[in-house]
Write a protein that holds these residues in place. Structure first.
Motif, PDB file in Angstrom:
ATOM      1  N   SER A 237      -8.062   2.335   3.829  1.00 18.17           N
ATOM      2  CA  SER A 237      -6.951   3.190   3.404  1.00 18.17           C
ATOM      3  C   SER A 237      -6.700   4.224   4.487  1.00 18.17           C
ATOM      4  N   TRP A 238      -5.458   4.739   4.529  1.00 14.03           N
ATOM      5  CA  TRP A 238      -5.143   5.789   5.502  1.00 14.03           C
ATOM      6  C   TRP A 238      -3.966   6.613   4.986  1.00 14.03           C
TER       7      TRP A 238
ATOM      8  N   ASP B  28       1.173   1.121  10.327  1.00 10.41           N
ATOM      9  CA  ASP B  28       0.415  -0.111  10.144  1.00 10.41           C
ATOM     10  C   ASP B  28      -0.904  -0.062  10.897  1.00 10.41           C
TER      11      ASP B  28
ATOM     12  N   ASP C 140      -4.463  -2.452  10.987  1.00  7.00           N
ATOM     13  CA  ASP C 140      -4.872  -3.803  10.608  1.00  7.00           C
ATOM     14  C   ASP C 140      -6.388  -3.947  10.540  1.00  7.00           C
ATOM     15  N   SER C 141      -6.851  -4.595   9.476  1.00  3.10           N
ATOM     16  CA  SER C 141      -8.265  -4.931   9.340  1.00  3.10           C
ATOM     17  C   SER C 141      -8.565  -6.215  10.097  1.00  3.10           C
TER      18      SER C 141
ATOM     19  N   ASP D  60      -1.204  -4.687   4.578  1.00  2.00           N
ATOM     20  CA  ASP D  60      -0.235  -3.633   4.290  1.00  2.00           C
ATOM     21  C   ASP D  60       0.429  -3.174   5.582  1.00  2.00           C
TER      22      ASP D  60
ATOM     23  N   GLY E 253      -2.128   1.816   3.037  1.00  2.00           N
ATOM     24  CA  GLY E 253      -2.988   0.722   2.650  1.00  2.00           C
ATOM     25  C   GLY E 253      -2.793   0.390   1.172  1.00  2.00           C
ATOM     26  N   PRO E 254      -3.718  -0.368   0.574  1.00  2.00           N
ATOM     27  CA  PRO E 254      -4.970  -0.800   1.192  1.00  2.00           C
ATOM     28  C   PRO E 254      -4.833  -2.093   1.997  1.00  2.00           C
ATOM     29  N   GLU E 255      -5.782  -2.277   2.920  1.00  2.00           N
ATOM     30  CA  GLU E 255      -6.025  -3.592   3.523  1.00  2.00           C
ATOM     31  C   GLU E 255      -7.431  -3.985   3.098  1.00  2.00           C
ATOM     32  N   THR E 256      -7.548  -5.154   2.496  1.00  2.00           N
ATOM     33  CA  THR E 256      -8.817  -5.553   1.883  1.00  2.00           C
ATOM     34  C   THR E 256      -9.289  -6.891   2.432  1.00  2.00           C
TER      35      THR E 256
ATOM     36  N   ALA F 218      -7.913   7.650   8.263  1.00  2.00           N
ATOM     37  CA  ALA F 218      -8.396   6.344   7.822  1.00  2.00           C
ATOM     38  C   ALA F 218      -9.817   6.427   7.272  1.00  2.00           C
TER      39      ALA F 218
END
Length: 279
Positions: A128-129, A135, A137-138, A171, A176-179, A219
């Motif tokens: 999350s941020w 954007d 990226d994970s 996202d 986010g979230p990016e999971t 983040a």
């Protein structure tokens, strides 16, 4: 794309303080105290960390102050909130409780990602941020013997076959979230009898687009093992540029051992760690 709110910067406070000293005032107003008790607001969405859908009926509670519930879309608003750094607790039925530190200003928008309770074993990395950058990226590199399987927005991976890890959400519009979810595999081959691949799973965050750098983004990465939050990592202070990586760390899923790296680099963390090819 979710709505955004502009933040108002109280520059008038600086001018008033300057005029006060110029006039020779013995005591100036205690703006710090006023900032902590004045009227501010917190708004945003409570989202499912796996699907990205809004969570209806979630409670958002500013510790020591007020609370509210989200509407059908997961949106919430708390007016007349205390200003400054606050602890926020977010709860919902069938989800893991979340506690987060939030700096509340005139009108602060902040989304919260809740992880659904599950009977399945496995790890989840939740990124999350803030509002900027747009954007982040994970990225995850899964160890597959002599090579790594690179999971990110181009190749989201799979949970029911190799690499038994998957990017659940990509996202692209702030917060986010990016999971990324890691599951125990179902293969019956002897070398995979321990359920997770041997070696370390590498996790990093890359700046894709937006105005602020990762160190300025607010983040935070939360790592869950099953229904338990096992680690929270905040982006460290430092220097980072567009397209740089925040190399967060490495996880041995078999033992649970975590190696914190927490540095910024323009190079791929997989190449930095082991110098092997990625798949």
């Amino acid at each position: 794309m979710r709505n955004r709110f502009w933040r108002v910067v109280p520059v008038a406070i600086v001018s008033i303080i300057a005029l006060c000293f110029m006039a020779g005032c013995e005591e100036c107003p205690d703006f710090e105290e006023e900032q902590q008790t004045g009227e501010c607001a917190l708004t945003g969405y409570v989202l499912d960390a796996i699907s990205g859908d809004g969570v209806a009926g979630a409670e958002v509670y500013i510790v020591g102050d007020g609370s509210t519930e989200t509407d059908e879309s997961g949106w919430f608003f708390i007016g007349d909130a205390p200003c400054g750094d606050q602890t926020v607790e977010v709860t919902a039925e069938d989800y893991i409780d979340l506690e987060a530190e939030v700096s509340i200003g005139d009108t602060t928008e902040q989304d919260f990602a809740l992880v659904p309770l599950s009977e399945e074993e496995g790890y989840r990395f939740i990124l999350s941020w803030g509002l900027e950058p747009d954007d982040l990226d994970s990225h995850m590199w899964v160890p597959l013997g002599s090579a790594y399987y690179h999971i990110y927005y181009v190749d989201e991976g799979y949970l029911d076959q190799e690499p038994y890890a998957q990017l659940d959400i990509d996202d692209t519009d702030s917060y986010g979230p990016e999971t990324i979810t890691i599951r125990k595999h179902n293969d019956e081959t002897p070398q995979l009898s321990m359920d997770y691949y041997e070696g370390e799973y590498i996790y990093a965050v890359k700046h894709y687009s937006g105005l602020l750098s990762i160190p300025e983004s607010g983040a935070v990465v939360r790592i869950y093992n099953g229904n338990t939050l096992v680690r929270t990592i905040n982006a460290p202070a430092g220097t980072a540029y567009d397209d740089w990586y925040w190399y967060v760390g490495r996880l041995n899923c078999r033992t649970g051992a975590w190696t914190l790296v927490n540095t910024y680099s323009a190079s791929s963390p997989a190449a930095m760690s082991v110098g092997v090819d990625t798949k």
